[in-house]
Design a protein around this motif. Sequence first.
Motif, mmCIF file in Angstrom:
data_model
loop_
_atom_site.group_PDB
_atom_site.id
_atom_site.type_symbol
_atom_site.label_atom_id
_atom_site.label_comp_id
_atom_site.label_asym_id
_atom_site.label_seq_id
_atom_site.Cartn_x
_atom_site.Cartn_y
_atom_site.Cartn_z
ATOM 1 N N VAL A 49 -4.167 2.112 -6.615
ATOM 2 C CA VAL A 49 -3.862 2.204 -8.039
ATOM 3 C C VAL A 49 -2.357 2.362 -8.158
ATOM 4 O O VAL A 49 -1.783 3.311 -7.639
ATOM 5 C CB VAL A 49 -4.598 3.384 -8.709
ATOM 6 N N SER A 50 -1.739 1.418 -8.850
ATOM 7 C CA SER A 50 -0.282 1.407 -8.984
ATOM 8 C C SER A 50 0.185 2.544 -9.870
ATOM 9 O O SER A 50 -0.387 2.789 -10.926
ATOM 10 C CB SER A 50 0.170 0.072 -9.580
ATOM 11 N N GLY A 51 1.222 3.222 -9.430
ATOM 12 C CA GLY A 51 1.812 4.278 -10.235
ATOM 13 C C GLY A 51 2.664 3.730 -11.351
ATOM 14 O O GLY A 51 2.845 4.358 -12.384
ATOM 15 N N GLY A 52 3.206 2.522 -11.170
ATOM 16 C CA GLY A 52 4.100 1.944 -12.156
ATOM 17 C C GLY A 52 3.372 1.369 -13.350
ATOM 18 O O GLY A 52 3.477 1.857 -14.470
ATOM 19 N N ASN A 53 2.588 0.321 -13.116
ATOM 20 C CA ASN A 53 1.928 -0.349 -14.237
ATOM 21 C C ASN A 53 0.458 0.031 -14.380
ATOM 22 O O ASN A 53 -0.207 -0.444 -15.282
ATOM 23 C CB ASN A 53 2.065 -1.872 -14.102
ATOM 24 N N GLY A 54 -0.053 0.857 -13.487
ATOM 25 C CA GLY A 54 -1.431 1.302 -13.585
ATOM 26 C C GLY A 54 -2.451 0.276 -13.144
ATOM 27 O O GLY A 54 -3.641 0.473 -13.314
ATOM 28 N N GLY A 55 -1.998 -0.853 -12.567
ATOM 29 C CA GLY A 55 -2.918 -1.869 -12.078
ATOM 30 C C GLY A 55 -3.698 -1.370 -10.879
ATOM 31 O O GLY A 55 -3.247 -0.506 -10.137
ATOM 32 N N THR A 56 -4.882 -1.924 -10.686
ATOM 33 C CA THR A 56 -5.719 -1.549 -9.554
ATOM 34 C C THR A 56 -5.929 -2.765 -8.672
ATOM 35 O O THR A 56 -6.334 -3.821 -9.145
ATOM 36 C CB THR A 56 -7.078 -1.008 -10.043
ATOM 37 N N ASP A 57 -5.630 -2.602 -7.378
ATOM 38 C CA ASP A 57 -5.801 -3.661 -6.396
ATOM 39 C C ASP A 57 -6.939 -3.285 -5.453
ATOM 40 O O ASP A 57 -7.125 -2.114 -5.134
ATOM 41 C CB ASP A 57 -4.525 -3.864 -5.572
ATOM 42 N N TYR A 58 -7.680 -4.305 -5.007
ATOM 43 C CA TYR A 58 -8.766 -4.109 -4.054
ATOM 44 C C TYR A 58 -8.529 -5.033 -2.860
ATOM 45 O O TYR A 58 -8.134 -6.196 -3.034
ATOM 46 C CB TYR A 58 -10.126 -4.448 -4.672
ATOM 47 N N LEU A 59 -8.794 -4.522 -1.670
ATOM 48 C CA LEU A 59 -8.631 -5.299 -0.444
ATOM 49 C C LEU A 59 -9.817 -4.985 0.463
ATOM 50 O O LEU A 59 -10.133 -3.822 0.712
ATOM 51 C CB LEU A 59 -7.314 -4.907 0.242
ATOM 52 N N THR A 60 -10.461 -6.059 0.930
ATOM 53 C CA THR A 60 -11.607 -5.884 1.835
ATOM 54 C C THR A 60 -11.372 -6.688 3.096
ATOM 55 O O THR A 60 -11.056 -7.884 3.045
ATOM 56 C CB THR A 60 -12.921 -6.351 1.175
ATOM 57 N N PHE A 61 -11.513 -6.019 4.233
ATOM 58 C CA PHE A 61 -11.492 -6.660 5.549
ATOM 59 C C PHE A 61 -12.917 -6.653 6.084
ATOM 60 O O PHE A 61 -13.632 -5.655 5.963
ATOM 61 C CB PHE A 61 -10.623 -5.877 6.547
#
Length: 155
Positions: A140-152
């Motif tokens: 969860v980005s502290g700057g713009n509040g965007g949420t990224d997901y990464l799956t291996f």
Amino acid sequence: MKKIKLISAFALFFMLTTAMTCNDNDDSPSNNSVDPTPVINTVNNGNWRITLYNDSGSIETNNFANYIFTFGANNVLTAVNGSTTVTGVWSVTSDNSLDDSPSNDLDFNIAFSTPATFTELTEDWNIISYNATKIELIHVSGGNGGTDYLTFEKN
């Protein structure tokens, strides 16, 4: 004289209320660290591929299609696609800082300096779940509040 007694009573009430709501652990991180060893042992075992990269709602998994990732010794992260090799670093660390939620978890740290598509993976990811064949991460980005997901997933 009544004003002084009233102000004193109010001040005493305020101090007692404040003291009752304070907790000794409010300002310091938890002493209960999570052991990163099981996750490290899992990713050190075999080759992995990215099956999901969601960058704040934009699915960018194809940027990493056909790359095989190896989480090697000395924290070397290697991504190979035919004759193309991209090298970065990785680590799994216990994070019990109050700036992170949850405050007592593991961070899966990834860093690439080039190319630009790989630098997007450079984050301190939180582990959602993991098992012998799949690792799901979130940031969860502290700057713009965007949420990224990464799956291996294991190759």
